[in-house]
Design an enzyme around this catalytic site. Structure first.
Site, PDB file in Angstrom:
ATOM      1  N   ASP A  56     -23.655  -5.347 -44.210  1.00 16.46           N
ATOM      2  CA  ASP A  56     -23.965  -6.847 -43.895  1.00 16.46           C
ATOM      3  C   ASP A  56     -24.223  -7.528 -45.381  1.00 16.46           C
ATOM      4  O   ASP A  56     -24.967  -6.734 -46.047  1.00 16.46           O
ATOM      5  CB  ASP A  56     -24.930  -6.838 -42.918  1.00 16.46           C
ATOM      6  CG  ASP A  56     -24.449  -7.811 -41.685  1.00 16.46           C
ATOM      7  OD1 ASP A  56     -24.409  -8.904 -42.207  1.00 16.46           O
ATOM      8  OD2 ASP A  56     -24.699  -7.305 -40.734  1.00 16.46           O
TER       9      ASP A  56
ATOM     10  N   ASP B  82     -22.529 -12.578 -43.388  1.00 15.39           N
ATOM     11  CA  ASP B  82     -23.305 -13.373 -42.319  1.00 15.39           C
ATOM     12  C   ASP B  82     -23.030 -14.975 -42.649  1.00 15.39           C
ATOM     13  O   ASP B  82     -23.272 -15.460 -43.728  1.00 15.39           O
ATOM     14  CB  ASP B  82     -24.849 -12.971 -42.864  1.00 15.39           C
ATOM     15  CG  ASP B  82     -25.883 -13.302 -41.544  1.00 15.39           C
ATOM     16  OD1 ASP B  82     -25.520 -13.097 -40.530  1.00 15.39           O
ATOM     17  OD2 ASP B  82     -26.841 -14.285 -41.918  1.00 15.39           O
TER      18      ASP B  82
ATOM     19  N   GLU C 157     -18.416 -14.370 -40.993  1.00 14.82           N
ATOM     20  CA  GLU C 157     -18.941 -14.827 -39.785  1.00 14.82           C
ATOM     21  C   GLU C 157     -18.879 -16.343 -39.903  1.00 14.82           C
ATOM     22  O   GLU C 157     -19.583 -16.896 -40.919  1.00 14.82           O
ATOM     23  CB  GLU C 157     -20.192 -14.153 -39.402  1.00 14.82           C
ATOM     24  CG  GLU C 157     -20.653 -14.889 -37.896  1.00 14.82           C
ATOM     25  CD  GLU C 157     -22.149 -14.571 -37.839  1.00 14.82           C
ATOM     26  OE1 GLU C 157     -22.689 -14.499 -36.766  1.00 14.82           O
ATOM     27  OE2 GLU C 157     -23.159 -14.985 -38.890  1.00 14.82           O
TER      28      GLU C 157
ATOM     29  N   HIS D 209     -24.489  -7.571 -31.728  1.00 19.05           N
ATOM     30  CA  HIS D 209     -25.816  -7.526 -31.773  1.00 19.05           C
ATOM     31  C   HIS D 209     -26.420  -9.127 -31.385  1.00 19.05           C
ATOM     32  O   HIS D 209     -27.654  -9.414 -31.065  1.00 19.05           O
ATOM     33  CB  HIS D 209     -26.289  -7.107 -33.039  1.00 19.05           C
ATOM     34  CG  HIS D 209     -26.131  -8.163 -34.009  1.00 19.05           C
ATOM     35  ND1 HIS D 209     -24.860  -8.179 -34.633  1.00 19.05           N
ATOM     36  CD2 HIS D 209     -26.871  -8.953 -34.915  1.00 19.05           C
ATOM     37  CE1 HIS D 209     -24.898  -9.448 -35.451  1.00 19.05           C
ATOM     38  NE2 HIS D 209     -26.009  -9.802 -35.696  1.00 19.05           N
ATOM     39  N   ASP D 210     -25.517 -10.045 -31.405  1.00 14.75           N
ATOM     40  CA  ASP D 210     -26.070 -11.500 -30.976  1.00 14.75           C
ATOM     41  C   ASP D 210     -25.698 -11.850 -29.631  1.00 14.75           C
ATOM     42  O   ASP D 210     -25.769 -13.294 -29.450  1.00 14.75           O
ATOM     43  CB  ASP D 210     -25.569 -12.599 -32.241  1.00 14.75           C
ATOM     44  CG  ASP D 210     -26.315 -12.351 -33.447  1.00 14.75           C
ATOM     45  OD1 ASP D 210     -27.233 -11.887 -33.330  1.00 14.75           O
ATOM     46  OD2 ASP D 210     -25.273 -12.654 -34.296  1.00 14.75           O
TER      47      ASP D 210
END
Ligand code: NOJ
Length: 588
Positions: free
Chosen positions: A105, A224, A277, A353-354
Site C-alpha cells: 500500500d 491510496d 484508488e 477493508h473499507d
C-alpha cells in the site's frame, strides 16, 4: 472482437487473482490480539492452496494507528505490532517461493502528524519542511458562511479555516495548530495531514521511497486515494450543498496527471501491478482512461478502484442507506466494462477493508448465504478485469451484529456518530445501529475466522476487535473439509481463469441490462482454435426466476462449467433458475 494476445501483450496482473490482506485482522502469531506478519507467513500455504497469484498487503509501516496504519510515521519501517523488517522480508520470500507476488500500500496523499516531516513542519513558520504540508492562515469569520463555534480553537482565537472543506471522516478538513497559530489541511483524520505535492522535494522524497521498496523486490503498489494529491490553486471554497463531496474540489485535481506522469517516468514500469484508488462520484471515462493508458498518453497505472458501485446504497449521512436495484448495479459495471474495453483494464471488487461484507450487502447472508456468496464470486471472476478477493470473502464471511459503540473501532464510524450525538442530531448508538451493521468499515475488519475455537483461531489473546459469533459455522477449517463450500467454489473459479484465456481477455457483452433480477452476459475471444464463448447467467434473487435465452443462443449445446447448484443441463434452453443460481455455460 478481442483475440488472444500475443505473448508480449500479456500482463501477469491481468491474468492474476489478487488476495487482499488486512494484517491487523488476519492472523496473530504472538497472542497480543493483533494480527502480524509472522501470522501471515504461517498462512502462506493457505494462500497457495487457494490458488491466488498476488497479495495486496494493507499498510504495515510504522504508524500511531489513528487510522489503522493509513497514518504513516516512517515509510521505511515496519510497525512494531506487526513485526520487523526481517519478518517482512521473510513474508516476501515465503510468497515468492510459492509464486505469489506482493504489492504494498502506498499512502502518500498524507502522512501521520508524527512523521518526522510533519514534526519539523509544524515547529515554526520557517521550518525546513514547512512547505511539505498545507499551512494557511485562518480567516475572519465576517464575510464567510462559517461559524467559529464549529471549529476547535483555543480561547481567544476567533478564526475560521482558509476554506469550507470537510474531512472524509466528518468535521472540518482543517486543524488549527497552536505552535504557529496557523491551520493545516487534512482530508482525513486530523492526525493525517495532507502532503503538498506542489513541492518538488515532496515528490522526490516519495519517488525515492517507492524505489526503495521496489529495490526490495515488491511487485507493485496499491495507491491510496491517489486522485486527491493535486489541490486546486487558491484552495477555493466548495459548494456547501454537496455532502463530503465538498472535497470534490480536490478530486482529480489540476496537476494529478502531471504528478502521476512523473511517477510513471521515474519509478514505474508496465510489469508492476499499480492500482490507484480513486475517490469521488461518477468519474468520466475519459479521465479513467487517462489514468490507465500506458505512457506517454496516459499515466500508466495498471488499473484503478472506482467507487460507483459502492455508492449505490449511500444515503446523505454516513448512517443512511438506500435500496439499490440490480439494473443500477449492472449499469455501473456495463459502463466500465465498455469504457475500458479498448484502452485500460478494470479491477473487480465488491468489498475490501473499507466496505461491508459483500454477501451481506449484495447477496442474502441468511437463507441463501452459500448460494449468493458463490453467485457474487462467479460475477467477479467472470467479468473482464482483475478480481480482488478480500480476506474471508472466500469463506462467505458476513457483517457483524454490532450491539454498542464499544464494539466499534473505526475512526470513520466513530467520528460522525460522536459528532452527531454531541450536536444532538441523534440520541444514541441505537439510532444508527442498523446502519452501522449495514455499512461500517468494521464489518470487514473483524478477525479472519480460521476455526470455531475461541476467537476463531485468530489469536490466543484478546482480539483488538470482536470476532463474529458466526465463526461457529463460517470458518476455514469447515469450508476446507466441505467439497461443496464457498471456498472450493473459489478454487474452481481461480482454476478456470488460468485454464481459459477467454475469462481474462474475452469481450464482455451484456444481454439483460434492464432485467430486475437476471444478469446475463457473454465473454468471447478469438483464439487460434476458433471462437471461444462463455455464457454467464446469474439469478440475483431469493426467488426462482425464468430464464429465456436470447434467440441466437437458444438450443445451443453447452456444458455448464461452473455452477452453485447441481445441474445436468447440456444446452442453453428456457429454464427456471433457482434462488441465487449461477451458471457458466461453455459454448465452445
Ligand atoms: C483509503 C483507505 O482504504 C482507507 O482505509 C483510509 O482510511 C483512507 N484511504 C485514508 O488513508
Amino acid at each position: 472482437m478481442a483475440s488472444a494476445p500475443a505473448d508480449e501483450n500479456r500482463r501477469w496482473w491481468k491474468e492474476a487473482v489478487v488476495y487482499q490482506i488486512y494484517p491487523r485482522s488476519f492472523n496473530d502469531s504472538n497472542g497480543d490480539g493483533v494480527g502480524d506478519i509472522p501470522g501471515i507467513i504461517e498462512k502462506a500455504d493457505y494462500l497457495a492452496d487457494l490458488g491466488v497469484d498476488c497479495v495486496w498487503l494493507n499498510p504495515v509501516y510504522e504508524s500511531p494507528n489513528a487510522d489503522n496504519g493509513y497514518d504513516i510515521s516512517d515509510y521505511r519501517a515496519i510497525m512494531d505490532e506487526f513485526g520487523s523488517m526481517s519478518d517482512w522480508k521473510a513474508l516476501r520470500d515465503a510468497l515468492h517461493e510459492r509464486d505469489i507476488r506482493l504489492i504494498m500500500d502506498l499512502v502518500v496523499n498524507h502522512s501521520s502528524d508524527e512523521h518526522a516531516w510533519f514534526v519539523n513542519s509544524r515547529s515554526s513558520k520557517d521550518a525546513e519542511k514547512r512547505d511539505y504540508y498545507w499551512w494557511r492562515e485562518g480567516r475572519d469569520p465576517e464575510g464567510t458562511d462559517l461559524d467559529p463555534d464549529d471549529y476547535d480553537t483555543p480561547d481567544g482565537v476567533e478564526e475560521v479555516p482558509p476554506n469550507n472543506w470537510e474531512s472524509f471522516f466528518g468535521g472540518p478538513a482543517w486543524a488549527y495548530d497552536d505552535q504557529t497559530g496557523e491551520w493545516y489541511l487534512h482530508l482525513f483524520d486530523r492526525k493525517q495531514p495532507d502532503l503538498n505535492w506542489r513541492n518538488e522535494d515532496v515528490r522526490n522524497d516519495v519517488f525515492e521511497m517507492m524505489e526503495w521498496w521496489l529495490d526490495r523486490g515488491i511487485d507493485g503498489f496499491r495507491m491510496d486515494v491517489i486522485n486527491l494529491i493535486s489541490k486546486p490553486d487558491g484552495l477555493p471554497d466548495a459548494d456547501p450543498a454537496n455532502d463530503i463531496a465538498t472535497i470534490d474540489r480536490a478530486v482529480n485535481g489540476p496537476r494529478v496527471h502531471e504528478y502521476l506522469g512523473e511517477m510513471r517516468d521515474r519509478v514505474l514500469d508496465e510489469d508492476l501491478l499499480t492500482v490507484g484508488e480513486m475517490v469521488g462520484d461518477e468519474m468520466p471515462l475519459e479521465t479513467a482512461r487517462r489514468y490507465v493508458t500506458p505512457g506517454p498518453e496516459g499515466d500508466g497505472l495498471s488499473m484503478i478502484f472506482h467507487f460507483e458501485h459502492m455508492l449505490l446504497d449511500e444515503g446523505d449521512e454516513v448512517w443512511e442507506t438506500v435500496e439499490w436495484e440490480l439494473p443500477e448495479l449492472k449499469a455501473v459495471f456495463d459502463r466500465w466494462q465498455a469504457g475500458l474495453a479498448e484502452e485500460g483494464w478494470n479491477s473487480l471488487y465488491l468489498n475490501n477493508h473499507d466496505q461491508p461484507r459483500m454477501v451481506s450487502r449484495f447477496g442474502d447472508d441468511d437463507q441463501y448465504h452459500r448460494e449468493s456468496a458463490k453467485l457474487l464470486a462467479t460475477l467477479l471472476h467472470t467479468l473482464r478485469g482483475t478480481p480482488y478477493i478480500y480476506q474471508g470473502e472466500e469463506l462467505g464471511m458476513t457483517n457483524y451484529p454490532f450491539e454498542s459503540l464499544d464494539e466499534v473501532r473505526d475512526v470513520a464510524t466513530l467520528n460522525p456518530i460522536q459528532n452527531a450525538i454531541r450536536e444532538g442530531e441523534i440520541d444514541s448508538f441505537e439510532d444508527v445501529k442498523d446502519a452501522v451493521r449495514a455499512k461500517s468499515r468494521d464489518n470487514a475488519r473483524t478477525p479472519m475466522q480460521w476455526n470455531d475455537a475461541d476467537h476463531a483461531g485468530f489469536t490466543d489473546g484478546d482480539p483488538w476487535i470482536p470476532v463474529n459469533p458466526n465463526k461457529d459455522h463460517i470458518n476455514v477449517e469447515d469450508v476446507r473439509d466441505d467439497p461443496d463450500s464457498v471456498w472450493h467454489y473459489y478454487r474452481e473459479l481461480i482454476d478456470l481463469r488460468s485454464e481459459r484465456d477467454v475469462v481474462v481477455y474475452g469481450d464482455y457483452e451484456p444481454l439483460t441490462p434492464d432485467h430486475e433480477s437476471l444478469w446475463v452476459y457473454t465473454r468471447t475471444l478469438e483464439t487460434d482454435d476458433g471462437r471461444d464463448t462463455l455464457l454467464v447467467v446469474l439469478n440475483f434473487a431469493s426467488d426462482e426466476t425464468a430464464f429465456d435465452p436470447p434467440a441466437d443462443l437458444a438450443g445451443r449445446a453447452a456444458d455448464v462449467l461452473v455452477s452453485n447448484y447441481d445441474t445436468d443441463v447440456d444446452a442453453v434452453e428456457v429454464d427456471i433458475l433457482r434462488p441465487w443460481e449461477a451458471r457458466v455455460y461453455d459454448l465452445g
